[in-house]
Design a protein around this motif. Sequence first.
Motif, PDB file in Angstrom:
ATOM      1  N   ALA A   1      36.496  37.791  -4.104  1.00  0.00           N
ATOM      2  CA  ALA A   1      37.152  39.009  -3.659  1.00  0.00           C
ATOM      3  C   ALA A   1      36.377  39.617  -2.496  1.00  0.00           C
ATOM      4  O   ALA A   1      35.186  39.338  -2.303  1.00  0.00           O
ATOM      5  CB  ALA A   1      37.249  40.020  -4.807  1.00  0.00           C
ATOM      6  N   THR A   2      37.051  40.440  -1.716  1.00  0.00           N
ATOM      7  CA  THR A   2      36.397  41.189  -0.648  1.00  0.00           C
ATOM      8  C   THR A   2      35.811  42.471  -1.227  1.00  0.00           C
ATOM      9  O   THR A   2      36.344  43.041  -2.176  1.00  0.00           O
ATOM     10  CB  THR A   2      37.402  41.528   0.466  1.00  0.00           C
ATOM     11  N   HIS A   3      34.689  42.904  -0.666  1.00  0.00           N
ATOM     12  CA  HIS A   3      33.993  44.100  -1.142  1.00  0.00           C
ATOM     13  C   HIS A   3      33.492  44.911   0.042  1.00  0.00           C
ATOM     14  O   HIS A   3      33.242  44.373   1.129  1.00  0.00           O
ATOM     15  CB  HIS A   3      32.755  43.729  -1.989  1.00  0.00           C
ATOM     16  N   ILE A   4      33.282  46.204  -0.186  1.00  0.00           N
ATOM     17  CA  ILE A   4      32.604  47.062   0.795  1.00  0.00           C
ATOM     18  C   ILE A   4      31.540  47.874   0.073  1.00  0.00           C
ATOM     19  O   ILE A   4      31.775  48.420  -1.006  1.00  0.00           O
ATOM     20  CB  ILE A   4      33.582  48.002   1.520  1.00  0.00           C
ATOM     21  N   TRP A   5      30.361  47.929   0.694  1.00  0.00           N
ATOM     22  CA  TRP A   5      29.208  48.695   0.189  1.00  0.00           C
ATOM     23  C   TRP A   5      28.829  49.728   1.236  1.00  0.00           C
ATOM     24  O   TRP A   5      28.966  49.486   2.435  1.00  0.00           O
ATOM     25  CB  TRP A   5      28.032  47.739  -0.058  1.00  0.00           C
ATOM     26  N   GLN A   6      28.312  50.864   0.794  1.00  0.00           N
ATOM     27  CA  GLN A   6      27.835  51.899   1.724  1.00  0.00           C
ATOM     28  C   GLN A   6      26.706  51.347   2.592  1.00  0.00           C
ATOM     29  O   GLN A   6      25.910  50.512   2.152  1.00  0.00           O
ATOM     30  CB  GLN A   6      27.357  53.119   0.943  1.00  0.00           C
TER      31      GLN A   6
ATOM     32  N   ASP B   1      46.400  51.118   0.385  1.00  0.00           N
ATOM     33  CA  ASP B   1      46.037  52.476  -0.047  1.00  0.00           C
ATOM     34  C   ASP B   1      44.717  52.966   0.542  1.00  0.00           C
ATOM     35  O   ASP B   1      44.312  54.104   0.277  1.00  0.00           O
ATOM     36  CB  ASP B   1      45.944  52.523  -1.578  1.00  0.00           C
ATOM     37  N   LEU B   2      44.037  52.140   1.330  1.00  0.00           N
ATOM     38  CA  LEU B   2      42.745  52.549   1.879  1.00  0.00           C
ATOM     39  C   LEU B   2      42.831  53.821   2.735  1.00  0.00           C
ATOM     40  O   LEU B   2      41.886  54.622   2.721  1.00  0.00           O
ATOM     41  CB  LEU B   2      42.120  51.404   2.685  1.00  0.00           C
TER      42      LEU B   2
ATOM     43  N   ALA C   1      43.940  43.203  -1.774  1.00  0.00           N
ATOM     44  CA  ALA C   1      43.090  44.151  -2.515  1.00  0.00           C
ATOM     45  C   ALA C   1      41.646  44.015  -2.044  1.00  0.00           C
ATOM     46  O   ALA C   1      41.239  42.989  -1.497  1.00  0.00           O
ATOM     47  CB  ALA C   1      43.183  43.904  -4.009  1.00  0.00           C
ATOM     48  N   ILE C   2      40.882  45.069  -2.271  1.00  0.00           N
ATOM     49  CA  ILE C   2      39.465  45.078  -1.898  1.00  0.00           C
ATOM     50  C   ILE C   2      38.714  45.939  -2.901  1.00  0.00           C
ATOM     51  O   ILE C   2      39.243  46.941  -3.400  1.00  0.00           O
ATOM     52  CB  ILE C   2      39.281  45.598  -0.461  1.00  0.00           C
ATOM     53  N   ILE C   3      37.488  45.543  -3.228  1.00  0.00           N
ATOM     54  CA  ILE C   3      36.675  46.288  -4.191  1.00  0.00           C
ATOM     55  C   ILE C   3      35.734  47.209  -3.421  1.00  0.00           C
ATOM     56  O   ILE C   3      34.938  46.758  -2.595  1.00  0.00           O
ATOM     57  CB  ILE C   3      35.889  45.329  -5.104  1.00  0.00           C
ATOM     58  N   ILE C   4      35.850  48.502  -3.685  1.00  0.00           N
ATOM     59  CA  ILE C   4      35.015  49.514  -3.032  1.00  0.00           C
ATOM     60  C   ILE C   4      33.926  49.921  -4.009  1.00  0.00           C
ATOM     61  O   ILE C   4      34.200  50.433  -5.086  1.00  0.00           O
ATOM     62  CB  ILE C   4      35.847  50.754  -2.635  1.00  0.00           C
ATOM     63  N   ASN C   5      32.682  49.705  -3.632  1.00  0.00           N
ATOM     64  CA  ASN C   5      31.575  49.996  -4.548  1.00  0.00           C
ATOM     65  C   ASN C   5      31.321  51.487  -4.716  1.00  0.00           C
ATOM     66  O   ASN C   5      31.020  51.949  -5.815  1.00  0.00           O
ATOM     67  CB  ASN C   5      30.295  49.303  -4.063  1.00  0.00           C
TER      68      ASN C   5
ATOM     69  N   TYR D   1      31.659  57.571  -1.026  1.00  0.00           N
ATOM     70  CA  TYR D   1      31.040  57.341   0.275  1.00  0.00           C
ATOM     71  C   TYR D   1      32.108  57.032   1.320  1.00  0.00           C
ATOM     72  O   TYR D   1      32.039  57.533   2.457  1.00  0.00           O
ATOM     73  CB  TYR D   1      30.021  56.203   0.238  1.00  0.00           C
ATOM     74  N   ILE D   2      33.077  56.205   0.967  1.00  0.00           N
ATOM     75  CA  ILE D   2      34.134  55.866   1.919  1.00  0.00           C
ATOM     76  C   ILE D   2      34.900  57.128   2.317  1.00  0.00           C
ATOM     77  O   ILE D   2      35.263  57.316   3.490  1.00  0.00           O
ATOM     78  CB  ILE D   2      35.081  54.813   1.335  1.00  0.00           C
ATOM     79  N   GLU D   3      35.156  58.006   1.353  1.00  0.00           N
ATOM     80  CA  GLU D   3      35.798  59.277   1.678  1.00  0.00           C
ATOM     81  C   GLU D   3      34.933  60.079   2.659  1.00  0.00           C
ATOM     82  O   GLU D   3      35.428  60.640   3.645  1.00  0.00           O
ATOM     83  CB  GLU D   3      36.036  60.084   0.403  1.00  0.00           C
ATOM     84  N   GLY D   4      33.635  60.134   2.365  1.00  0.00           N
ATOM     85  CA  GLY D   4      32.718  60.851   3.248  1.00  0.00           C
ATOM     86  C   GLY D   4      32.621  60.209   4.611  1.00  0.00           C
ATOM     87  O   GLY D   4      32.595  60.903   5.642  1.00  0.00           O
ATOM     88  N   PHE D   5      32.575  58.878   4.634  1.00  0.00           N
ATOM     89  CA  PHE D   5      32.553  58.171   5.915  1.00  0.00           C
ATOM     90  C   PHE D   5      33.793  58.520   6.736  1.00  0.00           C
ATOM     91  O   PHE D   5      33.714  58.746   7.951  1.00  0.00           O
ATOM     92  CB  PHE D   5      32.487  56.661   5.682  1.00  0.00           C
ATOM     93  N   GLY D   6      34.962  58.571   6.068  1.00  0.00           N
ATOM     94  CA  GLY D   6      36.190  58.919   6.772  1.00  0.00           C
ATOM     95  C   GLY D   6      36.096  60.285   7.425  1.00  0.00           C
ATOM     96  O   GLY D   6      36.559  60.489   8.560  1.00  0.00           O
ATOM     97  N   LYS D   7      35.473  61.231   6.714  1.00  0.00           N
ATOM     98  CA  LYS D   7      35.304  62.571   7.288  1.00  0.00           C
ATOM     99  C   LYS D   7      34.371  62.535   8.494  1.00  0.00           C
ATOM    100  O   LYS D   7      34.659  63.146   9.542  1.00  0.00           O
ATOM    101  CB  LYS D   7      34.753  63.520   6.229  1.00  0.00           C
ATOM    102  N   VAL D   8      33.253  61.831   8.355  1.00  0.00           N
ATOM    103  CA  VAL D   8      32.303  61.738   9.470  1.00  0.00           C
ATOM    104  C   VAL D   8      32.945  61.004  10.650  1.00  0.00           C
ATOM    105  O   VAL D   8      32.753  61.381  11.820  1.00  0.00           O
ATOM    106  CB  VAL D   8      31.010  61.022   9.014  1.00  0.00           C
ATOM    107  N   PHE D   9      33.718  59.964  10.335  1.00  0.00           N
ATOM    108  CA  PHE D   9      34.382  59.202  11.399  1.00  0.00           C
ATOM    109  C   PHE D   9      35.330  60.105  12.184  1.00  0.00           C
ATOM    110  O   PHE D   9      35.445  59.992  13.414  1.00  0.00           O
ATOM    111  CB  PHE D   9      35.153  58.036  10.784  1.00  0.00           C
TER     112      PHE D   9
END
Length: 686
Positions: A181-186, A265-266, A289-293, A297-305
Amino acid sequence: MKKLIVGGLCASALVLAACSQTDTAQTPTAEAVQKALGSGIELQNFDNSIRPQDDFYGYVNGTWLKTAEIPADRTTTGAFYDLREKAQADVKAIIEELAATDGLEPGSDEQKVADLYRSMMDTDTINKLGVTPLKGEFDAIAALADKDELSAYIAHSQIIGGGTPLAFYISVDAKDSSRYATHIWQYGLSLPDRDYYFNDAERFVKIREGYLAHIEKMFELAGLPNAKASAETVMAMETALAEHHWTRVQSRDSEKRYNKYNVADLPELADSFNWARYLDTLGVAGEKAIIINQPSYIEGFGKVFGEYDLDAWKTYMTWQTLTHFAGQLSTELDEENFDFFARQLNGQAEQKARWKRGVDKVNGDLGEVVGKVYVKRHFTPEAKARMSELVENLRRAYGESIDDLEWMSPETKVKAKQKLAAFTPKIGYPDRWKDYSTLEVKADDLVGNSMRAAKWSHASEVAKLGGPIQKWEWYMTPQTVNAYYNPTMNEIVFPAAILQPPFFNMEAEDAVNYGGIGAVIGHEMGHGFDDQGSRYDGDGNLKNWWTEADLKAFQERGSKLVKQYAAYQVFDDLNVNGKLTLGENIGDLSGATIAYRAYQMSLDGQEAPVIDGMSGDERFFIGFTQIWRAKYKEEALRNRVATDPHSPSQFRANGPLANMPEFYETYDVKPTDAMYIAPEDRVKIW
């Protein structure tokens, strides 16, 4: 290190023998010392001023701790680190033979190893090029027209080995271990941990000041504009990202990290980021699908982005590119990079010799090519056979220990033993080697070699999607002095390089080997049953196989271990983080406990021989303790305590032993002794 990490009260003499149960000892004869050294006991390291009942680690390693000097190009020295130096020298000999060979066939593995090493060693060419190897990336960043293109560039940066705010990777799906599976880590920070950006203690304030000055200096040396303002932008953005990072303790939780999202849904997590461009550039646009660890953090990254404009992000990505390749650029940039990250942050006095860095580069990018030769030269079939025997002895001991557990129900014992039986041991080297045929290496293009190696690795990972699990794959090279447990494959892996003294000595008698490599084997098995590994079943799936009562009992024992280690003081103002180190502490306790049981089983009911006055049990505990000897620079040790899930070495030795009744019996440990823990407070898990 500015402060020795040694405890204990003064008393007793150097103990060769049963004197360890008293406070006196006979002076060993030269013949006795020679015999003991041949058996694997390193008597020259003992300290005759420390009672074993007060500080067994100091007792076994104290003279070494007093006299050992940390090499100027390292921040730590000790058993692991000295063996790594040996492995590095062994690999150097292999590489230099190839590098000295003319007429190597273009495209051959031999040519690639030789030219990769040459590219690292050719400082004249590296200095002549300066920052030119990164010009293409700097230009690409400067040309980004909007944040959609930036989203794609962030993916591109990962593919070439640059820095990014997101770490994408391919791994086994923890809840369906039959597929990848694909994954994303902070990701995205340059300081060791999120707390380095916020802690107001003087040490951290100075680190942040030093880091800000370092960024500015690097921009200046690279000839990039607005160095001071750029540094302030980078610092502000990393701090903003750090606010959303999970702590290391939070990120240990396997269940909380498993968050499978539909790719569609990302945008609900981060709508300012162009996920389609990002994933398409990574080559995984077809994944549903993708597994978000760490979802928050992804929500926060979106805000910073969204909050920082395109120019700020260009500055950030320019920095991430520069800092990730700095060690491969001109001497000026390389030295400045070393000065902050190694000298200021970790107390390292000097750069590693260039040849060591060249070996590291080859090990990193072409590790299994030199690994094939390393195994032929340094790992015998006899060692593999002996190691295989030890693994099975430890497995049998683990099974019997599970049978004897008073706190676990028969139902859960059955599941635990099923998982134990399903462990796959890997010893020495892979049965199937990696194919580097599509990787291009040039003797005069160090940065280009790094980028092509990163692209090759990324393509190899993406190619796994949709295919069978590659159970033959290793995540360490044979020349690595380490070992690991992989929960989603339920495998324990022991590279060839760790299977040497003091961990594994073909010339030593069993007690020392069970205390050394036996405890390492038991440690890795223990990870299958630590607070996180125990959440996976025998097939590698993240699946609860515990009864509710048994899980509660297991967690209570873990809580006691957290409390024990949290009380260990590293410095006057710093204790071990018991929660961060829990998994490794369970591994250490399991390793010592199960290795001791396996050693007793190996005696087959016979009394262990007394060698030079030492009982088998004494030799076992000494063998266990001498593998953990280590000495640290204070700066490095402080960073380790903040970021490393392993406890400092003295607690890796004393902590498990203080929980073992057999240790108390062997050394007659009393309530007045420093290592004493009341029976009701001792922890026995496995």
